[in-house]
Write a protein that holds these residues in place. Structure first.
Motif, short mmCIF file in Angstrom:
data_model
loop_
_atom_site.label_atom_id
_atom_site.label_comp_id
_atom_site.label_asym_id
_atom_site.label_seq_id
_atom_site.Cartn_x
_atom_site.Cartn_y
_atom_site.Cartn_z
N SER A 171 9.36 58.45 -40.88
CA SER A 171 9.48 58.21 -39.44
C SER A 171 8.55 59.06 -38.59
O SER A 171 8.27 58.71 -37.44
CB SER A 171 10.92 58.44 -38.99
N LEU A 172 8.04 60.17 -39.12
CA LEU A 172 7.25 61.09 -38.31
C LEU A 172 5.99 60.47 -37.70
O LEU A 172 5.74 60.69 -36.51
CB LEU A 172 6.90 62.33 -39.14
N PRO A 173 5.19 59.69 -38.44
CA PRO A 173 4.00 59.12 -37.80
C PRO A 173 4.33 58.23 -36.60
O PRO A 173 3.67 58.33 -35.55
CB PRO A 173 3.34 58.30 -38.91
N LEU A 174 5.35 57.40 -36.71
CA LEU A 174 5.72 56.54 -35.59
C LEU A 174 6.26 57.35 -34.42
O LEU A 174 5.98 57.04 -33.26
CB LEU A 174 6.75 55.50 -36.03
N MET A 224 3.57 50.58 -30.68
CA MET A 224 4.46 50.91 -31.80
C MET A 224 4.47 49.80 -32.84
O MET A 224 4.46 50.07 -34.05
CB MET A 224 5.87 51.18 -31.30
N PHE A 225 4.49 48.55 -32.40
CA PHE A 225 4.45 47.43 -33.34
C PHE A 225 3.14 47.43 -34.13
O PHE A 225 3.13 47.26 -35.35
CB PHE A 225 4.63 46.10 -32.59
N THR A 226 2.04 47.64 -33.44
CA THR A 226 0.73 47.67 -34.11
C THR A 226 0.66 48.84 -35.09
O THR A 226 0.18 48.69 -36.22
CB THR A 226 -0.39 47.79 -33.06
N ALA A 227 1.15 50.00 -34.68
CA ALA A 227 1.14 51.17 -35.57
C ALA A 227 2.02 50.93 -36.79
O ALA A 227 1.66 51.32 -37.90
CB ALA A 227 1.62 52.40 -34.81
N MET A 228 3.15 50.27 -36.59
CA MET A 228 4.04 50.00 -37.72
C MET A 228 3.37 49.08 -38.73
O MET A 228 3.50 49.27 -39.94
CB MET A 228 5.36 49.40 -37.25
N VAL A 229 2.64 48.09 -38.24
CA VAL A 229 1.94 47.19 -39.15
C VAL A 229 0.93 47.96 -39.99
O VAL A 229 0.81 47.76 -41.20
CB VAL A 229 1.25 46.04 -38.36
N PHE A 230 0.20 48.88 -39.36
CA PHE A 230 -0.80 49.66 -40.09
C PHE A 230 -0.18 50.72 -40.99
O PHE A 230 -0.76 51.10 -42.01
CB PHE A 230 -1.80 50.30 -39.13
N LEU A 231 0.99 51.23 -40.63
CA LEU A 231 1.63 52.29 -41.40
C LEU A 231 2.58 51.78 -42.48
O LEU A 231 3.11 52.58 -43.26
CB LEU A 231 2.38 53.24 -40.46
N LEU A 232 2.83 50.48 -42.53
CA LEU A 232 3.76 49.95 -43.52
C LEU A 232 3.38 50.28 -44.96
O LEU A 232 4.26 50.62 -45.76
CB LEU A 232 3.94 48.44 -43.34
N PRO A 233 2.11 50.20 -45.37
CA PRO A 233 1.79 50.58 -46.76
C PRO A 233 2.15 52.03 -47.07
O PRO A 233 2.68 52.34 -48.14
CB PRO A 233 0.29 50.34 -46.86
#
Length: 96
Positions: free
Chosen positions: A21-24, A58-67
């Motif tokens: 959760s820290l990056p988000l 946040m949605f865009t960051a989540m897409v990139f951070l999912l892996p």
């Protein structure tokens, strides 16, 4: 399972939660501060001005951070499964 093993599992779960959760949370903090600074400088106090950009970023960051998030969660889950299998086989390896 001993008490120290249970504590280790809980500690690992909490650490994994923080790592995932820290990056988000940091992105949300930076975006919130930038929007607040913009509002303070322009004296615009519109609620949608804070909500919409933060949600989109946040949605865009989540897409990139999912892996990244998936790999950490997968590693944690595999470790838990290995511990469950070790408990099921017992110390002598006879299955119970």
């Amino acid at each position: 399972m001993t008490e120290s093993e249970a504590i280790d599992i809980v500690r690992d779960a909490l650490f994994t939660t923080i790592i995932i959760s820290l990056p988000l949370l940091l992105i949300a903090l930076v975006v919130g501060l930038a929007i607040s600074l913009f509002q303070a400088l322009t004296q615009l106090q519109e609620q949608t001005l804070t909500f919409v950009p933060k949600i989109l970023i946040m949605f865009t960051a989540m897409v990139f951070l999912l892996p990244f998030m998936n790999s950490h969660l997968k590693t944690f889950t595999e470790g838990i499964m290995d511990k469950i299998i070790a408990i099921g086989t017992g110390p002598d390896g006879d299955g119970g």
